[in-house]
Design an enzyme around this catalytic site. Structure first.
Site, mmCIF file in Angstrom:
data_model
loop_
_atom_site.group_PDB
_atom_site.id
_atom_site.type_symbol
_atom_site.label_atom_id
_atom_site.label_comp_id
_atom_site.label_asym_id
_atom_site.label_seq_id
_atom_site.Cartn_x
_atom_site.Cartn_y
_atom_site.Cartn_z
ATOM 1 N N SER A 15 15.737 22.213 -14.531
ATOM 2 C CA SER A 15 14.610 23.098 -14.816
ATOM 3 C C SER A 15 15.163 24.452 -15.223
ATOM 4 O O SER A 15 16.178 24.901 -14.688
ATOM 5 C CB SER A 15 13.750 23.243 -13.561
ATOM 6 N N HIS A 24 0.838 -1.220 0.000
ATOM 7 C CA HIS A 24 0.000 0.000 0.000
ATOM 8 C C HIS A 24 0.868 1.263 0.000
ATOM 9 O O HIS A 24 0.421 2.315 0.441
ATOM 10 C CB HIS A 24 -0.957 0.041 1.193
#
Ligand code: ARG
Length: 459
Positions: free
Chosen positions: A278, A157
């Site tokens: 970036s 999970h």
């Protein structure tokens, strides 16, 4: 002017739009080598069976060699008017040899010709993809061996579950990729029957020898039913299914890289070669290659979906819809090949931060199961009771905001008085992974052995 290859009963040529929608040469030029190899096998069979004279067959075969050389040299002019690779090759042959070139098309049709070309092309593509998957397996097994005892959190999970080793995690992908190779190899086995000689759909009245052409082209046998031979594209669908499953595996690993390279996880650093920056945020290192592998999976699955939909309503035998089988397949298999190469590069270049992994492995009470197992083993508690006692201990530690191993023995004994100091032996993450020696378990000794076995097998 009507088409020279099939226009005997036509008075005018096609509308420009008809020509555009009808032509496949823009993409099936990729079949040139397969098409010529198939024609050469066909013509030599026609001579051996006495359907053509030796002299005609030899002239045609030499002409085909010349066409092949022209294509390889880049001097061949592909023409859209001639629709596809089959007619482009044949038309050039006619220019070279005159009317005798037309004898090549005895006892065959473009329908069995294209089925043959595509099988040959897919067979080569399978072999190439297989060797790339093998290379990625090798890269993973090498890194797994190197990090056989690096402890990291194992998740269910996406919540910390139990500590595992990084090597074990990487070897999981080696197993997945092995199944991918198995599926491709199964597809290749079923693909390896030769459709040549099925002709348009019904076979031929000429005394051809289909075993001869099948053997010459490396097939195990000829296909058994002429209708099926020209209308079957299962070999593409199976290959694309295997490719799609493989792409999904790559996508899952890519997703793990995306997670692991975040500053929050910080488990892995990808090399400069496989990251980008970036233009506005100087601190960023973006895992673009991994994201693209994840994203391109859509294209591979799209290729499979596209062809399933093309095929689903087609009556036997050939329909022109089937010309739509190629572009999506080329794109899907090219994409998978690119993703495999990128993934192998990332795996070889990555730097795991084993300190951070280990620190994270202890978070979230990841050794709670080890504690419960200790209660079962040492105090002979039924597992369900041990689970309950451990739950209370986790609550105690959680309320105090400390790890299980930081609880004092006295604290533990308030929950279960029979607990002794030996319990601390199983609360460390390293002890936890070392103890998981069951077959297939995460213990470093297992992982080392499995990695060695794989490396030997992969050669
Ligand atoms: N270009 C065609 C294709 O890719 C070749 C077969 C054409 N057959 C025909 N009967 N028109 O499917």
């Amino acid at each position: 002017m009507s088409n020279k290859m099939w226009g005997g009963r036509f008075e005018t040529g096609p509308d420009a739009i008809m020509e555009e929608i009808n032509a496949s040469i823009g993409f099936d030029y990729r079949f040139a080598a397969q098409d010529i190899a198939g024609s050469k096998a066909h013509v030599s069979m026609l001579a051996k069976t006495g359907i053509l004279t030796e002299a005609d067959a030899q002239a045609i075969s030499a002409g085909l060699d010349q066409v092949k050389a022209e294509i390889e040299a880049g001097t061949f002019t592909f023409s859209r008017e001639l629709e596809d690779i089959h007619m482009n090759v044949e038309s050039r042959l006619a220019k070279l040899l005159g009317p005798n070139a037309g004898r090549l098309h005895t006892a065959r049709s473009r329908n069995d010709q294209v089925a043959l070309d595509f099988r040959l092309w897919v067979r080569d593509a399978i072999d190439q993809i297989d060797s790339q998957i093998k290379d990625l397996q090798k890269a993973l097994a090498e890194r797994a061996k190197q990090h056989a005892d690096a402890v990291m959190p194992g998740f269910t999970h996406l919540q910390s579950a139990q500590p595992v080793t990084f090597g074990h995690h990487l070897l999981a992908y080696v197993e997945m990729l092995a199944r991918d190779r198995g599926r491709l190899s199964d597809a290749r086995d079923r693909l390896n029957e030769c459709p040549l000689g099925a002709a348009a759909l019904a076979g031929t009245s000429f005394p051809i020898d289909r075993n001869m052409t099948a053997a010459a082209l490396g097939f195990d046998r000829p296909t058994a039913n002429s209708l099926d031979s020209v209308s079957d594209r299962d070999f593409v669908l199976e290959t694309l299914s295997a490719a799609s499953i493989c792409a999904v595996h790559l996508s899952r690993l890519a997703e793990e890289f995306v997670l692991w390279t975040t500053p929050q996880f910080g488990f892995v650093r990808l090399s400069d070669k496989f990251t980008t920056g970036s233009s506005i945020m100087p601190q960023k290192r973006n895992p673009d290659a991994a994201e693209l592998v994840r994203g391109k999976t859509g294209r591979v699955i799209g290729g499979l979906n596209g062809l399933l939909i093309v095929m689903k309503g087609l009556p036997l035998a050939y329909s022109k819809d089937m010309q739509e089988d190629k572009e999506g397949t080329f794109d899907a298999l090219h994409t998978l090949s690119l993703c495999l190469a990128a993934m192998a590069g990332m795996v070889r270049d990555m730097t795991p931060d084993t300190q951070r992994m280990k620190a994270a492995a202890g978070a979230g009470f990841a050794t709670a199961t080890d504690l419960a197992d200790w209660l079962v083993r040492t105090l002979k508690m039924p597992f369900r009771d041990a689970h309950h006692v451990t739950g209370s201990l986790v609550k105690l530690a959680s309320d105090r905001n400390i790890g299980l191993e930081a609880l004092s023995l006295a604290d533990m004994q308030t929950v279960e008085p029979r607990i002794t100091a030996e319990v601390f032996d199983v609360l460390g993450v390293e002890k936890s992974v070392e103890s998981r020696t069951s077959y297939g378990g995460t213990a470093p000794s297992n992982v080392r052995q499995q990695a060695d076995t794989w490396l030997k097998r992969l050669g």
